[in-house]
Design an enzyme around this catalytic site. Structure first.
Site, short mmCIF file in Angstrom:
data_model
loop_
_atom_site.label_atom_id
_atom_site.label_comp_id
_atom_site.label_asym_id
_atom_site.label_seq_id
_atom_site.Cartn_x
_atom_site.Cartn_y
_atom_site.Cartn_z
N ASN A 11 -4.89 1.13 7.67
CA ASN A 11 -6.02 1.73 6.80
C ASN A 11 -7.42 0.92 7.25
OD1 ASN A 11 -7.90 0.79 4.15
ND2 ASN A 11 -6.59 2.47 3.37
N GLY B 143 1.52 1.24 -5.30
CA GLY B 143 0.71 0.13 -4.99
C GLY B 143 0.67 -1.23 -6.18
N ASN C 111 -10.53 4.66 4.48
CA ASN C 111 -10.82 4.33 3.15
C ASN C 111 -12.26 4.60 2.98
OD1 ASN C 111 -11.54 3.19 0.83
ND2 ASN C 111 -11.14 1.08 1.22
N ASN D 111 -7.91 6.34 -4.56
CA ASN D 111 -8.30 4.75 -4.66
C ASN D 111 -8.64 4.53 -6.28
OD1 ASN D 111 -9.07 2.11 -3.79
ND2 ASN D 111 -9.57 3.16 -1.94
N CYS E 31 -13.38 2.39 -1.42
CA CYS E 31 -13.55 1.11 -2.14
C CYS E 31 -14.64 0.94 -3.11
CB CYS E 31 -13.41 0.13 -1.10
SG CYS E 31 -13.02 -1.40 -1.95
N GLY F 7 -12.46 -7.39 -2.40
CA GLY F 7 -13.44 -7.37 -1.64
C GLY F 7 -13.07 -7.13 -0.18
N SER G 5 -2.10 0.55 0.48
CA SER G 5 -2.82 -0.27 1.28
C SER G 5 -3.49 -1.35 0.22
CB SER G 5 -4.10 0.42 1.79
OG SER G 5 -5.16 -0.47 2.34
#
Ligand code: FMN
Length: 304
Positions: A98, A264, A126, A191, A129, A71, A20
């Site tokens: 996601n 990623g 998620n 993450n 983050c 963001g 993601s």
């Protein structure tokens, strides 16, 4: 040689997914990668409404990884269903959506919107983050909030629910168990790690939000350790990620206990990495007489 894996009822032709936020909505890569050959594409984070994201700069390369402060910019779940999902369906891509939010209700409403989308195989929640002022970090680091969110999301979701954990915690295995007990079908980890960088000329942080998410090769050994710890704590499948660039990297995560992996940051410098890792993973298994890739899951040999 059988590369297929089954993640909580979702049959994937191979265990290599695009992570993601590093692969757009998938469609951006359709001229570069044969998307049908990937295990799945995980979309960038989707929210109920469109989000503008953080001011630039948003990326900064470090000695062995990347800091990002995107963001969670995205077009919003309704626009995703209208303008991106139909193309993904046409292309025959396995899609994992996601999802993020700033409150429990945000998450549940976004899931309700996505439930109407045809051709989504699973949700990835998620809860981790580190880039937003009041975002997933609260859910992903607090056992009670996490349990409540995962339980509610599981009731709301009409598809299997993967929960993507934050690595910015002391005991990730404990939080993995919380998710399993609350009904999560699978876990994605990890993450990005919260990091910071300062420009010594200006003496100012490099990002407007001061801290940012660290990804890439630097985090791989920590991510492998976390997959290993979580795999001993839960029975649900784990999708591992963090700095994967080669088939050997992917195998390391599988041996530690992952059933599938995501790529990623590597997509930023090698947009064909997913396809290449799938090709090399097949070769890795063939050369060693491994008939099913799932035989690698959790096969790390530890004495005593
Ligand atoms: C630029 C960028 C954007 C990201 N956006 C998201 C996101 O929207 N949702 C999410 O769950 N993870 C997001 N991530 C985290 C990645 O999916 C992945 O978990 C993390 O980067 C570790 O894997 P890697 O080292 O292979 O990049 C993002 C990462 C990067 C580098």
């Amino acid at each position: 040689m059988d590369l297929s894996v089954n993640i909580a009822g979702v049959q994937l032709q191979n265990p290599v997914l695009a992570a993601s936020g590093t692969f757009g909505y998938g469609v951006e890569f359709e001229d570069i990668v044969d998307l049908r050959r990937l295990g799945a594409v995980v979309t960038k984070g989707l929210s109920r409404e469109p989000m503008p994201g953080n001011p630039s700069p948003r990326l900064f390369e470090t000695a062995s990884g990347m800091l990002n402060s995107v963001g969670l910019q995205n077009i919003g779940a309704p626009a995703f269903l209208r303008s991106r999902l139909p193309r993904l369906r046409q292309l025959g891509v396995m899609v994992v959506a996601n999802v993020f939010g700033y409150s429990r209700e945000d998450y549940l409403e976004t899931l309700a919107i996505l439930n109407d989308g045809e051709g989504i195989a699973a949700y990835e929640l998620n809860v981790s983050c580190p880039n937003t002022d009041q975002g997933g970090i609260v859910f992903g680091t607090d056992a009670h909030l996490l349990s409540d969110l995962v339980y509610a999301a599981k009731q709301a979701a009409r598809r299997p629910l993967w929960v993507k954990l934050s690595p910015n915690v002391t005991n990730i295995a404990q939080l993995a168990k919380v998710c399993e007990d609350a009904g999560a079908d699978a876990l994605s980890l990890v993450n990005t790690f919260v990091g910071m960088s300062i420009d010594v000329q200006t003496r100012r942080p490099r990002f407007a939000k001061i801290v940012a998410g660290l990804s890439g090769p630097a985090i791989k050994p920590i991510a492998v350790r976390m997959v290993w710890e979580c795999s001993r704590a839960v029975k649900i499948p784990i999708i591992g990620m963090g700095g994967i660039a080669t088939a050997e990297d992917a195998v390391e995560f599988l041996l530690a206990g992952a059933s599938a992996v995501q790529i990623g940051t590597t997509n930023f410098w090698d947009p064909k990495a997913t396809e290449n890792v799938i090709r090399d993973l097949r070769r890795f298994c063939e050369h060693r007489g491994i008939e099913q890739v799932r035989q690698l899951t959790g096969a790390v040999e530890i004495d005593g």
